[in-house]
Design an enzyme around this catalytic site. Structure first.
Site, short mmCIF file in Angstrom:
data_model
loop_
_atom_site.label_atom_id
_atom_site.label_comp_id
_atom_site.label_asym_id
_atom_site.label_seq_id
_atom_site.Cartn_x
_atom_site.Cartn_y
_atom_site.Cartn_z
N GLY A 190 41.38 42.41 -23.39
CA GLY A 190 42.14 43.66 -23.48
C GLY A 190 42.43 44.22 -22.10
N ARG B 104 44.74 44.06 -6.64
CA ARG B 104 45.21 44.40 -5.28
C ARG B 104 44.09 44.22 -4.25
NH1 ARG B 104 44.78 49.50 -2.83
NH2 ARG B 104 46.46 50.14 -1.39
N ARG C 147 44.79 36.87 -25.02
CA ARG C 147 43.60 36.25 -25.63
C ARG C 147 44.04 34.81 -25.90
NH1 ARG C 147 40.24 40.78 -26.44
NH2 ARG C 147 41.43 42.66 -26.83
N SER C 148 43.51 33.87 -25.14
CA SER C 148 43.98 32.48 -25.23
C SER C 148 43.09 31.65 -26.15
CB SER C 148 44.01 31.86 -23.83
OG SER C 148 44.20 30.48 -23.92
N ASP D 58 33.18 40.59 -21.76
CA ASP D 58 32.18 39.53 -21.94
C ASP D 58 32.78 38.27 -22.56
OD1 ASP D 58 32.49 40.92 -24.36
OD2 ASP D 58 30.50 40.35 -25.05
N THR E 56 36.88 46.41 -18.99
CA THR E 56 36.87 46.76 -20.42
C THR E 56 36.63 48.25 -20.54
OG1 THR E 56 35.67 46.48 -22.50
CG2 THR E 56 34.43 45.99 -20.52
N ASP F 13 35.13 49.88 -22.80
CA ASP F 13 33.97 50.30 -23.59
C ASP F 13 32.71 50.63 -22.77
OD1 ASP F 13 35.37 50.10 -25.93
OD2 ASP F 13 34.88 48.00 -26.23
N ASP G 193 30.22 48.85 -21.89
CA ASP G 193 29.05 48.43 -22.66
C ASP G 193 28.50 47.07 -22.21
OD1 ASP G 193 31.18 46.95 -23.49
OD2 ASP G 193 30.86 47.19 -25.63
N ARG H 13 42.93 74.87 -38.62
CA ARG H 13 42.77 73.59 -39.32
C ARG H 13 41.54 72.84 -38.86
NH1 ARG H 13 49.02 71.94 -38.91
NH2 ARG H 13 49.58 72.64 -40.99
N ARG I 145 34.34 50.10 -31.14
CA ARG I 145 34.03 49.24 -32.29
C ARG I 145 32.53 49.13 -32.51
NH1 ARG I 145 37.35 44.11 -30.66
NH2 ARG I 145 37.03 45.19 -28.72
N ALA J 187 33.79 69.52 -29.26
CA ALA J 187 33.97 69.19 -30.69
C ALA J 187 32.81 69.75 -31.52
CB ALA J 187 34.06 67.69 -30.87
P1 ATP Z 1 37.65 43.03 -24.32
O1 ATP Z 1 36.32 43.66 -23.98
O2 ATP Z 1 38.78 43.87 -23.88
O3 ATP Z 1 37.76 42.54 -25.74
P2 ATP Z 1 37.08 40.30 -23.59
O4 ATP Z 1 37.16 39.58 -22.29
O5 ATP Z 1 35.72 40.45 -24.20
O6 ATP Z 1 37.78 41.70 -23.37
P3 ATP Z 1 37.94 38.37 -25.61
O7 ATP Z 1 39.16 38.33 -26.42
O8 ATP Z 1 36.62 38.34 -26.27
O9 ATP Z 1 38.10 39.63 -24.64
O10 ATP Z 1 37.98 37.11 -24.61
C1 ATP Z 1 39.11 36.89 -23.76
C2 ATP Z 1 39.46 35.45 -23.68
O11 ATP Z 1 38.36 34.69 -23.13
C3 ATP Z 1 39.71 34.75 -25.02
O12 ATP Z 1 40.98 35.00 -25.55
C4 ATP Z 1 39.58 33.28 -24.60
O13 ATP Z 1 40.73 32.85 -23.92
C5 ATP Z 1 38.42 33.35 -23.61
N1 ATP Z 1 37.15 33.00 -24.30
C6 ATP Z 1 36.33 33.81 -24.99
N2 ATP Z 1 35.28 33.10 -25.52
C7 ATP Z 1 35.48 31.81 -25.15
C8 ATP Z 1 34.77 30.58 -25.37
N3 ATP Z 1 33.63 30.54 -26.07
N4 ATP Z 1 35.28 29.46 -24.83
C9 ATP Z 1 36.42 29.47 -24.09
N5 ATP Z 1 37.13 30.60 -23.85
C10 ATP Z 1 36.68 31.75 -24.36
#
Ligand code: ATP
Length: 322
Positions: free
Chosen positions: A11, A21, A72-73, A103, A126, A128, A130, A163, A172, A187
């Protein structure tokens, strides 16, 4: 170290541009070339990259999102994808890579290191806040300030109409955005995943609210056991059908916007230390800051933590919202 790559993955979060940069300019300072890979690990697989120069990272520090784009690949999770990405590394003669993400992105880096000798360091991007190994993640401070600003605006209309508003904020797994924004915006109640609660108690609380309270705001973290703001509103309405109640889901506005000063400075420091870490031969570690000191956490430990919320904050919201 002659040439490194940088990418943003998962994200997006405000401050990622400041981090990119800082990576590019710190690398240039030490006479290292930088390639920026587009759309996260997809860019590595497709060899889709641009040369980052002093000039090409101009005018981005104040912009939210990530100018390198993110993704997200799913392909990177396959052996074929990992091997293709490694071909890109070899073809471009890369000595190191900076991954800015959460993570999940670091898990991807761990998998990649099983088939590649490339040195990789991570910057925590990120909203969050966290992750184990850092007090700060890129985008959290901006996100929480956006939430507070939005609730201030909701309060204006809530007061004008007398209101009750149920406002859903991101989180999440963690209620830290909800709890801190509840305190900062004044709040009246907050529901978070870490604290078990009974909706009956909330309804009792609403019934006991002082008549003099001109607005009533309930903040719900999206991952709360209640199932979100619409469900909370539905349950309240079943018992109190005459209550003038509205729901607002803040959604994706929490991700964007110009990064705060804190995010810009910390993201810049993070990018600077990432390049320094690669130069020192470090690998498979996340750059973090604990008590303002830089620290390095192995990717396998840089996972979401299950920290309990600060009990002082829990008591504080009770005291302040009475
Ligand atoms: P956010 O906290 O915003 O969700 P994130 O880095 O945790 O960020 P993810 O979607 O969990 O977001 O992971 C990002 C990308 O990292 C995935 O789309 C994928 O390309 C790669 N990735 C995650 N886990 C694996 C894995 N076990 N093996 C290979 N690639 C991974």
């Amino acid at each position: 170290m002659k040439k490194i790559g940088v990418l943003t993955s998962g994200g997006d979060s405000s401050g990622m541009n400041a981090c990119i940069r800082a990576v590019a300019r710190t690398a240039k300072f030490y006479k290292i070339q930088t390639l920026g890979f587009l759309r996260g690990y997809e860019g590595l697989i497709n060899d889709d990259c641009i040369q980052l120069t002093q000039e090409s990272v101009s005018g981005i520090i104040h912009r939210g999102g990530t100018f390198l784009k993110t993704a997200r690949s799913e392909r990177f999770k396959t052996q074929e994808g990992l091997l293709k990405a490694n071909e890109t590394i070899i073809k471009n003669n890369l000595d190191g890579l900076v991954v800015i993400g959460g993570d999940g992105s670091f898990k991807g880096a761990i998998e990649f290191s099983k088939i590649s000798n490339l040195k990789i360091v991570g910057c925590p991007g990120t909203i969050d806040n966290d992750l184990v190994g850092t007090d700060f993640t890129i985008g959290y401070d901006t996100a929480i300030n956006t939430v507070v600003e939005a609730i201030d605006k909701i309060r204006d209309t809530a007061e004008s109409h007398n209101r009750v508003f149920v406002v859903e904020v991101m989180g999440r797994d963690a209620g830290i955005i909800a709890l801190r924004s509840a305190i900062a915006s004044g709040a009246e109640a907050v529901l978070v995943p870490e604290i078990k609660h009974d909706t009956k108690d909330l309804i009792l609380k609403i019934k006991n609210w002082r008549d003099t309270k001109s607005s009533k705001i309930i903040i719900v973290a999206e991952g709360d056991e209640s199932g979100g703001a619409y469900n909370v509103a539905k349950v309240i309405k079943e018992t109190l059908p005459n209550l003038d109640l509205r729901v607002t889901i803040l959604g994706h506005i929490q991700r964007g916007g110009n990064p705060s000063c804190m995010d810009r400075v910390n993201a810049s420091l993070s990018g600077f230390h990432a390049v320094k870490a690669l130069m020192e031969g470090r690998s498979n570690e996340m750059i973090g800051f604990i008590n303002k000191q830089v620290c390095y956490t192995p990717f396998e430990n840089a996972v979401k933590h299950n920290q309990t919320l600060n009990p002082d904050l829990e008591l504080l919201i009770e005291i302040l919202s009475a």
